[in-house]
Design an enzyme around this catalytic site. Structure first.
Site, mmCIF file in Angstrom:
data_model
loop_
_atom_site.group_PDB
_atom_site.id
_atom_site.type_symbol
_atom_site.label_atom_id
_atom_site.label_comp_id
_atom_site.label_asym_id
_atom_site.label_seq_id
_atom_site.Cartn_x
_atom_site.Cartn_y
_atom_site.Cartn_z
ATOM 1 N N GLY A 37 -17.291 -10.084 -12.368
ATOM 2 C CA GLY A 37 -16.020 -10.420 -11.694
ATOM 3 C C GLY A 37 -14.886 -9.528 -12.165
ATOM 4 O O GLY A 37 -14.067 -9.076 -11.371
ATOM 5 N N ARG A 46 -0.657 0.222 -14.863
ATOM 6 C CA ARG A 46 -1.854 -0.086 -15.631
ATOM 7 C C ARG A 46 -2.423 1.183 -16.261
ATOM 8 O O ARG A 46 -2.180 2.285 -15.776
ATOM 9 C CB ARG A 46 -2.899 -0.782 -14.742
ATOM 10 C CG ARG A 46 -2.394 -2.138 -14.228
ATOM 11 C CD ARG A 46 -3.469 -2.892 -13.469
ATOM 12 N NE ARG A 46 -4.613 -3.240 -14.279
ATOM 13 C CZ ARG A 46 -4.684 -4.326 -15.062
ATOM 14 N NH1 ARG A 46 -3.660 -5.158 -15.150
ATOM 15 N NH2 ARG A 46 -5.775 -4.568 -15.751
ATOM 16 N N GLY A 102 9.127 -3.339 -10.162
ATOM 17 C CA GLY A 102 9.082 -3.837 -8.781
ATOM 18 C C GLY A 102 7.946 -3.202 -8.002
ATOM 19 O O GLY A 102 8.094 -2.848 -6.837
ATOM 20 N N HIS A 153 -4.402 -11.272 23.597
ATOM 21 C CA HIS A 153 -3.014 -11.738 23.728
ATOM 22 C C HIS A 153 -2.982 -13.252 23.590
ATOM 23 O O HIS A 153 -3.851 -13.912 24.134
ATOM 24 C CB HIS A 153 -2.463 -11.331 25.091
ATOM 25 C CG HIS A 153 -1.060 -11.804 25.305
ATOM 26 N ND1 HIS A 153 0.017 -11.224 24.663
ATOM 27 C CD2 HIS A 153 -0.553 -12.815 26.075
ATOM 28 C CE1 HIS A 153 1.129 -11.849 25.038
ATOM 29 N NE2 HIS A 153 0.812 -12.824 25.889
HETATM 30 P P1 NAD Z 1 2.880 -0.260 -10.056
HETATM 31 O O1 NAD Z 1 2.627 1.130 -10.445
HETATM 32 O O2 NAD Z 1 2.552 -0.735 -8.702
HETATM 33 O O3 NAD Z 1 4.439 -0.588 -10.274
HETATM 34 C C1 NAD Z 1 5.092 -0.412 -11.481
HETATM 35 C C2 NAD Z 1 6.575 -0.451 -11.189
HETATM 36 O O4 NAD Z 1 7.279 -0.507 -12.417
HETATM 37 C C3 NAD Z 1 7.073 0.778 -10.453
HETATM 38 O O5 NAD Z 1 7.876 0.350 -9.381
HETATM 39 C C4 NAD Z 1 7.880 1.525 -11.515
HETATM 40 O O6 NAD Z 1 8.940 2.264 -10.966
HETATM 41 C C5 NAD Z 1 8.372 0.375 -12.348
HETATM 42 N N1 NAD Z 1 8.708 0.704 -13.745
HETATM 43 C C6 NAD Z 1 8.045 1.515 -14.600
HETATM 44 N N2 NAD Z 1 8.648 1.512 -15.813
HETATM 45 C C7 NAD Z 1 9.698 0.661 -15.710
HETATM 46 C C8 NAD Z 1 10.705 0.214 -16.619
HETATM 47 N N3 NAD Z 1 10.734 0.665 -17.872
HETATM 48 N N4 NAD Z 1 11.639 -0.665 -16.179
HETATM 49 C C9 NAD Z 1 11.614 -1.112 -14.884
HETATM 50 N N5 NAD Z 1 10.686 -0.726 -13.993
HETATM 51 C C10 NAD Z 1 9.730 0.137 -14.405
HETATM 52 O O7 NAD Z 1 2.170 -1.133 -11.189
HETATM 53 P P2 NAD Z 1 1.850 -2.682 -11.256
HETATM 54 O O8 NAD Z 1 2.703 -3.462 -10.337
HETATM 55 O O9 NAD Z 1 1.879 -3.015 -12.712
HETATM 56 O O10 NAD Z 1 0.381 -2.737 -10.723
HETATM 57 C C11 NAD Z 1 -0.619 -1.993 -11.410
HETATM 58 C C12 NAD Z 1 -1.738 -1.615 -10.499
HETATM 59 O O11 NAD Z 1 -2.468 -2.748 -10.137
HETATM 60 C C13 NAD Z 1 -1.253 -0.952 -9.228
HETATM 61 O O12 NAD Z 1 -1.329 0.445 -9.382
HETATM 62 C C14 NAD Z 1 -2.183 -1.456 -8.213
HETATM 63 O O13 NAD Z 1 -3.126 -0.467 -7.930
HETATM 64 C C15 NAD Z 1 -2.882 -2.639 -8.815
HETATM 65 N N6 NAD Z 1 -2.516 -3.852 -8.090
HETATM 66 C C16 NAD Z 1 -2.808 -3.963 -6.781
HETATM 67 C C17 NAD Z 1 -2.450 -5.093 -6.083
HETATM 68 C C18 NAD Z 1 -2.776 -5.201 -4.646
HETATM 69 O O14 NAD Z 1 -3.587 -4.422 -4.170
HETATM 70 N N7 NAD Z 1 -2.173 -6.114 -3.921
HETATM 71 C C19 NAD Z 1 -1.774 -6.124 -6.713
HETATM 72 C C20 NAD Z 1 -1.483 -5.984 -8.046
HETATM 73 C C21 NAD Z 1 -1.866 -4.838 -8.727
#
Ligand code: NAD
Length: 469
Positions: free
Chosen positions: A42, A273, A183, A445
């Site tokens: 998982g 990540r 964000g 539709h």
């Molecule tokens: P992300 O890379 O999507 O976003 C990180 C955000 O943090 C960016 O907007 C960045 O500008 C901001 N940031 C970086 N340093 C900062 C700081 N010091 N202060 C304020 N903002 C800062 O990373 P995540 O949201 O941690 O997600 C990690 C990964 O997990 C993603 O790359 C994604 O692939 C995966 N994920 C996918 C999904 C989905 O598919 N729905 C959901 C969750 C996570």
């Protein structure tokens, strides 16, 4: 019965990449051992990522819809939230899915070993079991699928009030005030969950907008709506320090208006990540990571050693479960001697907020940056009958087509259900459909899927219900 140490193929890591690789390899006739620290396959996605977060986002959606029903004349009282029951609902989903994967693994006669693996030589690894016992295991081929972990910020304290997504998904409490740092995908999804549960949530984002990298036309409706549920959205702002005092965390941030201090009950850090490539014995294999920490691989997901593959979050962006799963199957097929390559034209990305944001293939900005001449067709959901019946006119569907041929290069959707709708866009890009193919395919539709047909028609200015571009 095959013993683990005679395993032909060892898969290290049982997430969506690793278990897909193991299952496919077993289906292709290989003898497979799958190693993971959890009781069942998982990985992060099922135990503490995609699945539990979607269970919580589902609940957040129900709360929001109940509130909005007032506009259609149906009013409900304020929701009563039983955190124990919510945790149990989420845990039940995880248990059922991971248990099911365990059964599928056993049915395929895969040897499942619970523990952490570390390579000790080119064809040997050591597994440390849950009780600390160490076992050596020889293999002919291996697939590394060890995934990723949350990145941390050096200037934030290591404290239970400063959570990562894993801790936040455990729902320790609903804090009165929560600061979400970042964000991106996780930040906006978890902010939505906690806001729906009643926390006053602020997002602090380093760049000038949510979801950097995503098409701004798609992000705009999300930004507008999420601002309605957030206490504040601080853009172009960074956290410079944080101090835990008793049950609160005082944070200093620096943004366009200078420095300010605010106090929250908890922080949730979601700033990206990091691939899990340390402590797995890559040095014993002579494999080094690239500048971004990823293991370099070829099209078949082979590392520099022909018998070792790497897939998923350790093998490069995008760090998404469905990308890992497909790479896993490619690596498994290559390990079984097939000539295969991982060469997708479109890997969909979905952010499961309200509204959902989804896209695949080339974005309009990508096209501009890389000098590809494109025509863009848009269809605002304000012109969709189905969207209006749902009280949701804030969505948008976009088709990016090659100007000369009309070939669909990318699709973007924002609105409820965008994550489901984008699958048609993926198919269009992968099958090299032209916009006319989408426009001439009869869509049912009244459905939101018609917005794809209309956006495709809009590429040529032929949308029935929208005269703009
Ligand atoms: P992300 O890379 O999507 O976003 C990180 C955000 O943090 C960016 O907007 C960045 O500008 C901001 N940031 C970086 N340093 C900062 C700081 N010091 N202060 C304020 N903002 C800062 O990373 P995540 O949201 O941690 O997600 C990690 C990964 O997990 C993603 O790359 C994604 O692939 C995966 N994920 C996918 C999904 C989905 O598919 N729905 C959901 C969750 C996570």
């Amino acid at each position: 019965m095959a013993t683990a140490d005679q395993a032909q193929l060892v898969v290290v890591g049982g997430g969506p990449g690793g278990y897909a690789a193991a299952f496919h390899a077993a289906d292709l006739g290989l003898r497979v051992t799958l190693i993971d620290p959890e009781k069942n396959p998982g990985g992060v996605c099922l135990y503490r990522g995609c699945i539990p977060s979607k269970a919580l986002l589902h609940v957040a959606g129900v709360i929001a819809e109940a509130k909005e029903a007032a506009a259609a004349g149906v009013s409900f009282g304020a929701p009563k939230i039983d955190l124990d029951a919510l945790r149990a609902f989420k845990g039940g989903v995880v248990e059922r899915l991971t248990g099911g994967l365990g059964q599928l693994s056993r049915a395929r006669k895969i040897t499942y070993v619970q523990g952490r693996a570390r390579f000790t030589a080119a064809n040997t690894l050591e597994v440390t079991g849950p009780e600390g016992t160490k076992t050596s295991l020889d293999f002919a081929q291996a697939i590394i699928a060890t995934g990723s972990r949350a990145a941390t910020l050096r200037n934030l304290p290591d404290h239970e009030r400063v959570m990562n997504s894993r801790q936040a998904l455990d729902l320790p409490e609903v804090p009165k005030r929560l600061l979400v740092v970042g964000g991106g995908y996780i930040g906006v999804e978890m902010a939505s969950v906690y806001a729906a549960l009643g926390a006053r949530v602020t997002i602090v984002e380093l760049t000038g907008g949510l979801l950097p990298g995503a098409d701004r036309d798609l992000v705009k409706p999300l930004e507008i709506r999420i601002k309605g549920v957030l206490e504040a959205l601080w853009l172009n702002t960074k956290v410079t320090s944080a101090k835990v005092q008793g049950k609160t965390v005082t944070v200093e941030v620096e943004g366009p208006d200078g420095k300010k201090k605010e106090t929250f009950d908890r922080l949730l850090v979601a700033v990206g990540r990091v691939p899990n490539t340390k402590d797995i014995g890559l040095e014993a294999l002579g494999i080094t990571v690239d500048d971004h920490g990823f293991i370099p691989v070829d099209l078949a997901r082979r590392t520099k050693l022909a018998h070792i593959f790497a897939i998923g979050d350790v093998a490069g962006q995008p760090m998404l479960a469905h990308k890992a799963s497909h790479e896993g199957q490619v690596a498994a097929a290559a390990a079984a001697g097939k000539k295969v390559a991982f060469e997708p034209q479109a890997i969909p990305a979905v952010v499961f907020t309200d509204p959902e944001v989804a896209w695949c293939g080339l974005t309009e900005e990508d096209a501009k940056r890389s000098g590809v001449d494109v025509k863009v067709g848009k269809f605002p959901w304000a012109a969709s009958g189905r969207a209006l019946t749902m009280g949701r006119s804030d969505g948008l569907t976009k088709v990016v087509a090659e100007a000369a041929s009309g070939r669909v290069l990318g699709v973007g959707v924002v609105g409820p259900g965008a994550g489901e709708l984008i699958a048609e866009g993926v198919l269009a890009v992968e099958m090299a459909a032209v916009a006319e193919d989408l426009a001439l395919s009869i869509h049912p539709h009244p459905t939101l899927s018609e917005t794809l047909m209309e956006a495709a028609a809009s590429v040529f200015g032929k949308s029935l219900h929208y005269l703009g571009r």
